[in-house]
Design an enzyme around this catalytic site. Sequence first.
Site, PDB file in Angstrom:
ATOM      1  N   GLY A  33       6.661   8.888 -36.041  1.00 18.87           N
ATOM      2  CA  GLY A  33       5.659   7.818 -36.034  1.00 18.87           C
ATOM      3  C   GLY A  33       6.032   6.706 -35.056  1.00 18.87           C
ATOM      4  O   GLY A  33       7.071   6.750 -34.415  1.00 18.87           O
ATOM      5  N   ASP A  56      18.486  -7.553 -40.184  1.00 19.70           N
ATOM      6  CA  ASP A  56      17.417  -6.634 -40.590  1.00 19.70           C
ATOM      7  C   ASP A  56      16.932  -7.034 -41.987  1.00 19.70           C
ATOM      8  O   ASP A  56      17.357  -8.066 -42.526  1.00 19.70           O
ATOM      9  CB  ASP A  56      17.887  -5.176 -40.534  1.00 19.70           C
ATOM     10  CG  ASP A  56      18.938  -4.861 -41.597  1.00 19.70           C
ATOM     11  OD1 ASP A  56      19.381  -5.788 -42.305  1.00 19.70           O
ATOM     12  OD2 ASP A  56      19.294  -3.677 -41.731  1.00 19.70           O
ATOM     13  N   GLU A 116      19.613   2.996 -33.090  1.00 22.93           N
ATOM     14  CA  GLU A 116      18.890   1.799 -33.534  1.00 22.93           C
ATOM     15  C   GLU A 116      17.384   1.938 -33.336  1.00 22.93           C
ATOM     16  O   GLU A 116      16.594   1.515 -34.171  1.00 22.93           O
ATOM     17  CB  GLU A 116      19.406   0.552 -32.791  1.00 22.93           C
ATOM     18  CG  GLU A 116      20.795   0.127 -33.221  1.00 22.93           C
ATOM     19  CD  GLU A 116      20.891  -0.191 -34.710  1.00 22.93           C
ATOM     20  OE1 GLU A 116      19.895  -0.655 -35.278  1.00 22.93           O
ATOM     21  OE2 GLU A 116      21.952   0.056 -35.310  1.00 22.93           O
ATOM     22  N   TYR A 155      16.971  -8.073 -32.787  1.00 19.55           N
ATOM     23  CA  TYR A 155      17.764  -7.313 -33.755  1.00 19.55           C
ATOM     24  C   TYR A 155      18.519  -6.169 -33.057  1.00 19.55           C
ATOM     25  O   TYR A 155      19.726  -6.010 -33.209  1.00 19.55           O
ATOM     26  CB  TYR A 155      16.846  -6.755 -34.859  1.00 19.55           C
ATOM     27  CG  TYR A 155      17.474  -5.609 -35.597  1.00 19.55           C
ATOM     28  CD1 TYR A 155      18.384  -5.836 -36.613  1.00 19.55           C
ATOM     29  CD2 TYR A 155      17.212  -4.292 -35.223  1.00 19.55           C
ATOM     30  CE1 TYR A 155      19.015  -4.787 -37.254  1.00 19.55           C
ATOM     31  CE2 TYR A 155      17.837  -3.238 -35.850  1.00 19.55           C
ATOM     32  CZ  TYR A 155      18.725  -3.489 -36.870  1.00 19.55           C
ATOM     33  OH  TYR A 155      19.357  -2.450 -37.482  1.00 19.55           O
ATOM     34  N   CYS A 159      23.910  -7.339 -59.647  1.00 18.65           N
ATOM     35  CA  CYS A 159      24.491  -8.684 -59.766  1.00 18.65           C
ATOM     36  C   CYS A 159      25.722  -8.683 -60.682  1.00 18.65           C
ATOM     37  O   CYS A 159      26.687  -9.403 -60.423  1.00 18.65           O
ATOM     38  CB  CYS A 159      23.455  -9.674 -60.285  1.00 18.65           C
ATOM     39  SG  CYS A 159      22.045  -9.846 -59.180  1.00 18.65           S
TER      40      CYS A 159
END
Length: 352
Positions: free
Chosen positions: A76, A133, A32, A115, A194
């Site tokens: 990063g 998220d 995570e 989260y 959709c």
Amino acid sequence: MFSEKLFRWYADYGRRLPWRGIDNPYYIWLSEIILQQTRIEQGRAYYEHFVATYPTVEDLAKASEEQVLKSWQGLGYYSRARNLHTAARHVAFDLGGRFPDRYEDILALKGVGRYTAAAIASFAFRLPYPVIDGNVYRFVSRLYGIFTPIGTDKAYDEFERLLLNVMDYRRPDIFNQAMMDFGSLCCKPVSPDCADCIFRQECFAHKEGKVEVLPVKQAPVIIQERYLYYMDIRWHESDGERLLVHQRQAGDIWQGLYEFPLLETTSPIKEDCLAERLREFLAESMGCPPESLMVGSRLRHQLTHRTIIAQFVGANYTSRPPKWPDNCRPVSWEEMKSLPISRLIDRYLSKM
Ligand code: SF4
């Protein structure tokens, strides 16, 4: 009904990932933290490296910060690696190596927000905490027609309340993973599926023509520009070439990483006086001007809230300079290769 439909979809289309279907909270936590702000394809290699290099939380705790930063190099957001290391030390040395199993205690770990705490609590311990998220925000805001700007505490509270009403409390782990995958694979940011979506009959955004509008995002943060003039300073000693490295300090980007000594400005230095200004800077900070100076081309480097415009300057000295700026030290090329560096410095070195 909602969970049943979702679970059927997940059984057919859910992603099979190395950190799924396991209940080791340490591995789930690693995945995570690595996956925050990182694509799954890139994060997978780092996850596998961390699990192989630090198979237990004690192994991670016993590593030096420099080793952990080196393992993290290229991902990063280096504060994540430092927080990961601090929290590992806390679990290994203060909690006897036992990973906390209550949501509140997981949330108290350094670098763990709501989260991540919900992800660890539900995936490892099957506790009923919704994971929210960007994918879940998008899917839920479209499905239920929620216009609250996402990414705020207020929005998290609102989405959490709603999800607690529809979550299957018997399998919160599967529910959360299915929600994330559905948002990522079907209810995509652009051109969601959709026409084939199992929720299109009840979806607010689909029925009301609001798919392009939702989710509502906060006003973008203003990007700040920073100009970094890096001095690639070298000289020869009896046993080989030396270069000067600078370690970044607390309170700014890339804390703890190594780079070259630098001059930073808030606006670009004019080209016609750049060489003179850099020569003056070196004469002052190194105690004498370099033998030769070569101004290289510019590199543009994008961070989340900053644009870095870096220019690398080669400066050769005939022998060891009399002094150098604070937090700098001479190293050999061999040592340089073992130090954790930012992606920007890596980009420069890989072009040499
Ligand atoms: S119908 Fe479209 S917008 Fe609505 S949930 Fe499905 S994919 Fe998302």
